[in-house]
Design an enzyme around this catalytic site. Sequence first.
Site, PDB file in Angstrom:
ATOM      1  N   ASN A 149       0.829  -1.203   0.000  1.00 56.92           N
ATOM      2  CA  ASN A 149       0.000   0.000   0.000  1.00 56.92           C
ATOM      3  C   ASN A 149       0.867   1.258   0.000  1.00 56.92           C
ATOM      4  O   ASN A 149       2.035   1.192   0.367  1.00 56.92           O
ATOM      5  CB  ASN A 149      -0.906  -0.006   1.236  1.00 56.92           C
ATOM      6  N   CYS A 170      -5.360  -7.240  -3.636  1.00 56.20           N
ATOM      7  CA  CYS A 170      -5.882  -6.942  -2.298  1.00 56.20           C
ATOM      8  C   CYS A 170      -6.929  -7.991  -1.950  1.00 56.20           C
ATOM      9  O   CYS A 170      -7.485  -8.640  -2.838  1.00 56.20           O
ATOM     10  CB  CYS A 170      -6.497  -5.537  -2.303  1.00 56.20           C
ATOM     11  N   HIS A 171      -7.219  -8.156  -0.654  1.00 53.06           N
ATOM     12  CA  HIS A 171      -8.206  -9.150  -0.231  1.00 53.06           C
ATOM     13  C   HIS A 171      -9.520  -8.521   0.232  1.00 53.06           C
ATOM     14  O   HIS A 171     -10.378  -9.199   0.785  1.00 53.06           O
ATOM     15  CB  HIS A 171      -7.632 -10.040   0.891  1.00 53.06           C
ATOM     16  N   HIS A 200      -9.919  -0.300  -2.092  1.00 50.74           N
ATOM     17  CA  HIS A 200     -10.463   0.078  -0.795  1.00 50.74           C
ATOM     18  C   HIS A 200     -11.696   0.973  -0.905  1.00 50.74           C
ATOM     19  O   HIS A 200     -12.248   1.372   0.117  1.00 50.74           O
ATOM     20  CB  HIS A 200      -9.405   0.757   0.096  1.00 50.74           C
ATOM     21  N   TYR A 256     -11.517   7.698   4.590  1.00 49.78           N
ATOM     22  CA  TYR A 256     -11.432   8.064   3.174  1.00 49.78           C
ATOM     23  C   TYR A 256     -12.423   9.145   2.787  1.00 49.78           C
ATOM     24  O   TYR A 256     -12.344   9.701   1.690  1.00 49.78           O
ATOM     25  CB  TYR A 256     -11.712   6.852   2.280  1.00 49.78           C
TER      26      TYR A 256
END
Length: 502
Positions: A149, A170-171, A200, A256
């Site tokens: 990241n 990414c998971h 994300h 975010y």
Amino acid sequence: MSFKVTFIGAGSIGFTRGLLRDLLTVPEFKDIQVSFMDINPRNLEMVTELCQRDIRENGLNIQIQSTTDRREALKGAKYVFCTIRVGGLEAFATDVDIPLKYGVDQCVGDTLCAGGIMYGQRGIAEMLNICRDIREMAAPDVLLLNYSNPMAMLTWACNKYGGVRTVGLCHGVQHGHHQIAEVYGLDKKDVDIICAGINHQTWYIAARYQGKDLTDGLPEAFERHPEYSRTEKVRIDMLRRFGYYSTESNGHLSEYVPWYRKRSGEIMDWIDLGSWINGETGGYLRVCTEGRNWFETDFPNWMKDPVFSYTPESRGEEHGSYIIEGLETGRVYRGHFNVINNGVISNLPADAVIEAPGYVDRNGISMPVVGELPLGPAAVCNASISVQRLAVEAAIHGDDQLLRQAFMMDPLVGAVCNPKEIWQMVDEMLVAGEPWLPQYGSAIAEAKKRLTSGTLLPTKSNYEGAARIQVKTVEEMRLDREAANKNAGESDKGKDREKLMN
């Protein structure tokens, strides 16, 4: 079938051991070459010992090449996994603690917001060096699989400026997929999804079970769930207001956007302290610190624990091994990948890194056209993309004016701080990150002058945030060794949250 796979940042036990297990469960890969590289010799030694023991006990003859020489590790590599954290936990602490002085309260700080932007400045500078070594040392058709990241920023920089074909992994999508199935009492395998957006901030724009649309009743399904109704308040509120569920955890998502963490007195209304990932101030820094301390202390016992079993049922959900399997064997794999958009999502910029469904087989990685995201989710993504673009260009050119503009445009930073505060915060973060920011030499020198002359704006120098929890000691972690091992050994430190309860 033989080819070389190199792990850069192999001292990351959470990723390296699991990714290697996933890779070596593929029968055709029993003769591949494996190389581990890390700048920390002790971490590298411990992870190598542990993984070599797994290999031996599973009856394979692979000998890990372990080295601190990156160019040597990359020699002839066809696939490169990257799991680096530039500056380690020392730099990560400044990403969390300095913004707190200005009232910017982050749960994670590794993707967007003040911490994610600065993490990107350090990471991009080093990723360009890694890309140079890959171009010069690796196989001509090499593929870089980036797990580091800030995912979108680093993948963007590698593709645009690094000259290396890079896919970000990414998971997050898998975890939200599990949740959607769970709130309806279904198995994940029976629920089909389309998830698209940016890393994300990816949105489940379609979810179906036996042809039935599940999205309409999703807010009520989450609100009825005994755990998620308490732990995913931000995500449920976003679901209510934007119409679609977002991939990232409650704590991550809250930093975010500008609405949930801008007033310290309201933060606890939106988060839950049962697990760090639900919104704890500096939560990810805490669990990473605990994981490192535990692994370094308890490593001799790890060598006595049962080995990882290289069997299909023990294989994890990380995309990396399945991508390599698809490319090498032709078996089709469907996952969600971070790539340059190029029209996959038509109402996001073409040059941005998006996360969307893709297919892998012997012909390569194919990304079907998603079309338009719903307008609300697209607007949320576009706000972040503007920050990412500024941050990438700032890191590439060492342009602190662009860096400051990235901070200005960040949703949460802009909601909390005025321009003068942002300028001073950036000065502090540049100076704190000096060892890892070679591209900012002159800007750092000027920042030092400003910070040591004249009157500085007042800050909350002792502010710990709305929901800070102290790092556990090794002695405290010994009281629940299973939980400590889980924390240290998982790449997804929000997995199995009931075992991470404080």
